[in-house]
Design a protein around this motif. Sequence first.
Motif, PDB file in Angstrom:
ATOM      1  N   LEU A  73      50.004   8.622  69.392  1.00  0.00           N
ATOM      2  CA  LEU A  73      50.282   7.472  70.252  1.00  0.00           C
ATOM      3  C   LEU A  73      49.797   6.176  69.627  1.00  0.00           C
ATOM      4  O   LEU A  73      48.908   6.165  68.775  1.00  0.00           O
ATOM      5  CB  LEU A  73      49.625   7.674  71.620  1.00  0.00           C
ATOM      6  N   PHE A  74      50.401   5.080  70.083  1.00  0.00           N
ATOM      7  CA  PHE A  74      49.965   3.730  69.727  1.00  0.00           C
ATOM      8  C   PHE A  74      49.932   2.879  70.986  1.00  0.00           C
ATOM      9  O   PHE A  74      50.765   3.048  71.883  1.00  0.00           O
ATOM     10  CB  PHE A  74      50.917   3.088  68.713  1.00  0.00           C
ATOM     11  N   VAL A  75      48.970   1.960  71.037  1.00  0.00           N
ATOM     12  CA  VAL A  75      48.893   0.960  72.103  1.00  0.00           C
ATOM     13  C   VAL A  75      48.967  -0.417  71.450  1.00  0.00           C
ATOM     14  O   VAL A  75      48.218  -0.704  70.511  1.00  0.00           O
ATOM     15  CB  VAL A  75      47.597   1.087  72.925  1.00  0.00           C
ATOM     16  N   THR A  76      49.881  -1.252  71.948  1.00  0.00           N
ATOM     17  CA  THR A  76      50.091  -2.590  71.394  1.00  0.00           C
ATOM     18  C   THR A  76      49.880  -3.633  72.481  1.00  0.00           C
ATOM     19  O   THR A  76      50.382  -3.485  73.597  1.00  0.00           O
ATOM     20  CB  THR A  76      51.524  -2.735  70.838  1.00  0.00           C
ATOM     21  N   TRP A  77      49.145  -4.685  72.141  1.00  0.00           N
ATOM     22  CA  TRP A  77      48.944  -5.822  73.039  1.00  0.00           C
ATOM     23  C   TRP A  77      49.592  -7.054  72.432  1.00  0.00           C
ATOM     24  O   TRP A  77      49.399  -7.351  71.257  1.00  0.00           O
ATOM     25  CB  TRP A  77      47.454  -6.090  73.253  1.00  0.00           C
ATOM     26  N   LYS A  78      50.367  -7.780  73.261  1.00  0.00           N
ATOM     27  CA  LYS A  78      50.938  -9.064  72.852  1.00  0.00           C
ATOM     28  C   LYS A  78      50.657 -10.090  73.936  1.00  0.00           C
ATOM     29  O   LYS A  78      50.352  -9.736  75.085  1.00  0.00           O
ATOM     30  CB  LYS A  78      52.435  -8.932  72.604  1.00  0.00           C
ATOM     31  N   THR A  79      50.786 -11.359  73.576  1.00  0.00           N
ATOM     32  CA  THR A  79      50.411 -12.401  74.522  1.00  0.00           C
ATOM     33  C   THR A  79      51.442 -13.514  74.578  1.00  0.00           C
ATOM     34  O   THR A  79      52.075 -13.843  73.567  1.00  0.00           O
ATOM     35  CB  THR A  79      49.030 -12.995  74.158  1.00  0.00           C
ATOM     36  N   ARG A 125      48.101 -13.254  80.481  1.00  0.00           N
ATOM     37  CA  ARG A 125      49.182 -13.535  79.535  1.00  0.00           C
ATOM     38  C   ARG A 125      49.591 -12.312  78.724  1.00  0.00           C
ATOM     39  O   ARG A 125      50.485 -12.391  77.881  1.00  0.00           O
ATOM     40  CB  ARG A 125      48.757 -14.655  78.577  1.00  0.00           C
ATOM     41  N   LEU A 126      48.952 -11.179  78.974  1.00  0.00           N
ATOM     42  CA  LEU A 126      49.150 -10.009  78.119  1.00  0.00           C
ATOM     43  C   LEU A 126      50.383  -9.190  78.490  1.00  0.00           C
ATOM     44  O   LEU A 126      50.815  -9.155  79.642  1.00  0.00           O
ATOM     45  CB  LEU A 126      47.924  -9.101  78.185  1.00  0.00           C
ATOM     46  N   HIS A 127      50.913  -8.527  77.479  1.00  0.00           N
ATOM     47  CA  HIS A 127      51.930  -7.488  77.630  1.00  0.00           C
ATOM     48  C   HIS A 127      51.413  -6.260  76.889  1.00  0.00           C
ATOM     49  O   HIS A 127      50.921  -6.369  75.762  1.00  0.00           O
ATOM     50  CB  HIS A 127      53.268  -7.916  77.034  1.00  0.00           C
ATOM     51  N   CYS A 128      51.525  -5.109  77.523  1.00  0.00           N
ATOM     52  CA  CYS A 128      51.041  -3.861  76.929  1.00  0.00           C
ATOM     53  C   CYS A 128      52.214  -2.933  76.647  1.00  0.00           C
ATOM     54  O   CYS A 128      53.067  -2.714  77.513  1.00  0.00           O
ATOM     55  CB  CYS A 128      50.060  -3.172  77.874  1.00  0.00           C
ATOM     56  N   SER A 129      52.256  -2.389  75.438  1.00  0.00           N
ATOM     57  CA  SER A 129      53.255  -1.388  75.074  1.00  0.00           C
ATOM     58  C   SER A 129      52.559  -0.081  74.719  1.00  0.00           C
ATOM     59  O   SER A 129      51.563  -0.080  73.988  1.00  0.00           O
ATOM     60  CB  SER A 129      54.091  -1.848  73.875  1.00  0.00           C
ATOM     61  N   VAL A 130      53.096   1.014  75.231  1.00  0.00           N
ATOM     62  CA  VAL A 130      52.651   2.354  74.865  1.00  0.00           C
ATOM     63  C   VAL A 130      53.783   3.031  74.112  1.00  0.00           C
ATOM     64  O   VAL A 130      54.927   3.055  74.583  1.00  0.00           O
ATOM     65  CB  VAL A 130      52.267   3.178  76.109  1.00  0.00           C
ATOM     66  N   SER A 131      53.478   3.553  72.935  1.00  0.00           N
ATOM     67  CA  SER A 131      54.454   4.280  72.123  1.00  0.00           C
ATOM     68  C   SER A 131      53.953   5.701  71.907  1.00  0.00           C
ATOM     69  O   SER A 131      52.835   5.899  71.417  1.00  0.00           O
ATOM     70  CB  SER A 131      54.656   3.594  70.765  1.00  0.00           C
ATOM     71  N   LEU A 132      54.775   6.678  72.279  1.00  0.00           N
ATOM     72  CA  LEU A 132      54.480   8.088  72.027  1.00  0.00           C
ATOM     73  C   LEU A 132      55.374   8.550  70.888  1.00  0.00           C
ATOM     74  O   LEU A 132      56.595   8.398  70.942  1.00  0.00           O
ATOM     75  CB  LEU A 132      54.736   8.928  73.279  1.00  0.00           C
ATOM     76  N   LEU A 133      54.778   9.111  69.847  1.00  0.00           N
ATOM     77  CA  LEU A 133      55.513   9.445  68.631  1.00  0.00           C
ATOM     78  C   LEU A 133      55.985  10.894  68.672  1.00  0.00           C
ATOM     79  O   LEU A 133      55.237  11.800  69.045  1.00  0.00           O
ATOM     80  CB  LEU A 133      54.632   9.210  67.409  1.00  0.00           C
ATOM     81  N   THR A 134      57.245  11.097  68.271  1.00  0.00           N
ATOM     82  CA  THR A 134      57.861  12.425  68.349  1.00  0.00           C
ATOM     83  C   THR A 134      58.737  12.664  67.123  1.00  0.00           C
ATOM     84  O   THR A 134      58.984  11.760  66.330  1.00  0.00           O
ATOM     85  CB  THR A 134      58.746  12.545  69.610  1.00  0.00           C
ATOM     86  N   ASN A 135      59.225  13.895  66.995  1.00  0.00           N
ATOM     87  CA  ASN A 135      60.257  14.252  66.017  1.00  0.00           C
ATOM     88  C   ASN A 135      59.881  13.863  64.585  1.00  0.00           C
ATOM     89  O   ASN A 135      60.645  13.195  63.878  1.00  0.00           O
ATOM     90  CB  ASN A 135      61.598  13.614  66.398  1.00  0.00           C
ATOM     91  N   PHE A 136      58.722  14.307  64.135  1.00  0.00           N
ATOM     92  CA  PHE A 136      58.278  14.030  62.768  1.00  0.00           C
ATOM     93  C   PHE A 136      59.066  14.890  61.779  1.00  0.00           C
ATOM     94  O   PHE A 136      59.241  16.091  61.979  1.00  0.00           O
ATOM     95  CB  PHE A 136      56.784  14.323  62.627  1.00  0.00           C
ATOM     96  N   GLU A 137      59.515  14.253  60.691  1.00  0.00           N
ATOM     97  CA  GLU A 137      60.279  14.955  59.657  1.00  0.00           C
ATOM     98  C   GLU A 137      59.896  14.416  58.287  1.00  0.00           C
ATOM     99  O   GLU A 137      59.727  13.208  58.112  1.00  0.00           O
ATOM    100  CB  GLU A 137      61.787  14.736  59.853  1.00  0.00           C
ATOM    101  N   ASP A 138      59.787  15.310  57.305  1.00  0.00           N
ATOM    102  CA  ASP A 138      59.593  14.880  55.922  1.00  0.00           C
ATOM    103  C   ASP A 138      60.915  14.352  55.384  1.00  0.00           C
ATOM    104  O   ASP A 138      61.947  15.039  55.448  1.00  0.00           O
ATOM    105  CB  ASP A 138      59.111  16.048  55.057  1.00  0.00           C
ATOM    106  N   ALA A 139      60.895  13.131  54.867  1.00  0.00           N
ATOM    107  CA  ALA A 139      62.110  12.537  54.311  1.00  0.00           C
ATOM    108  C   ALA A 139      62.344  13.039  52.888  1.00  0.00           C
ATOM    109  O   ALA A 139      61.407  13.406  52.174  1.00  0.00           O
ATOM    110  CB  ALA A 139      61.991  11.015  54.319  1.00  0.00           C
ATOM    111  N   LYS A 140      63.612  13.024  52.474  1.00  0.00           N
ATOM    112  CA  LYS A 140      63.949  13.452  51.114  1.00  0.00           C
ATOM    113  C   LYS A 140      63.470  12.437  50.082  1.00  0.00           C
ATOM    114  O   LYS A 140      63.094  12.799  48.968  1.00  0.00           O
ATOM    115  CB  LYS A 140      65.463  13.650  50.995  1.00  0.00           C
ATOM    116  N   ASP A 141      63.517  11.156  50.455  1.00  0.00           N
ATOM    117  CA  ASP A 141      63.056  10.094  49.567  1.00  0.00           C
ATOM    118  C   ASP A 141      62.755   8.859  50.404  1.00  0.00           C
ATOM    119  O   ASP A 141      62.846   8.899  51.636  1.00  0.00           O
ATOM    120  CB  ASP A 141      64.090   9.787  48.477  1.00  0.00           C
ATOM    121  N   TYR A 142      62.430   7.758  49.753  1.00  0.00           N
ATOM    122  CA  TYR A 142      61.982   6.571  50.478  1.00  0.00           C
ATOM    123  C   TYR A 142      63.095   5.863  51.246  1.00  0.00           C
ATOM    124  O   TYR A 142      62.820   4.974  52.065  1.00  0.00           O
ATOM    125  CB  TYR A 142      61.288   5.595  49.526  1.00  0.00           C
TER     126      TYR A 142
END
Length: 245
Positions: A73-79, A125-142
Amino acid sequence: MAAGCCGVKKQKVSQDSHHNNGYRLSLYPINGVERRLVVSTEMCCFCFDVLYCHLHSFEQPKVPRFTNDPYPLFVTWKTGRTRRLRGCMGTFTAMNLHGGLREYTLTSALKDSRLAPISRDEMPRLHCSVSLLTNFEDAKDYLDWEIGIHGIRIEFVNEKGSKRTATYLPEVAREQGWDRIQTIDSLLRKGGYKGLVTNDVRRSIRLTRYRSEKMTVGYAEYIAHRNNNNYQYKHLANGCTSKVL
């Protein structure tokens, strides 16, 4: 281990979204199959609760009602209207959401080394974002990822021979107007690479792609949500007289 991310703008809620007992639920497709989002308005409001109680030395909120399943997870604050970044931290280690959101609410708000800690005067003045990370995959290249769909995490060896990592959430490249090479080069710099970025350097990267469920709530929506629900800290919803910007 905590990781920093670039801040992101407020996400518009899909027209397929609906509310259920204070939760905002949406449907989105993965490989053509619709699935219900886990992330919710209540998670963002809980982050506001945790930060408010900490800044005002109140007892911390009780256990929330949303799921306690483990997620990276990630938590982001913006203003403000321009949504200036005020903090963004998270982890790629799956954490139970109740404790994970509580921890990274404060880590992102107070311990993002790029920014000064958030003060109590900034709350309206704040805005809060919650991001839940899913579906991790190894990429073939960059280049094996899609802008606006995948977040990326890179591992690389810097010019001094040290292993480094860095990540951008799925929204970042699209918001910045970058193509994939520009995103990779920016992410290398973010991760501390100071040498010349060549194709050989890019090809040496180990890239993991992932997706994200994201919800954003502003302070005004947070207060309205708390006023419309039976809330344990009525002074948070009713006692905040600062002007909402």
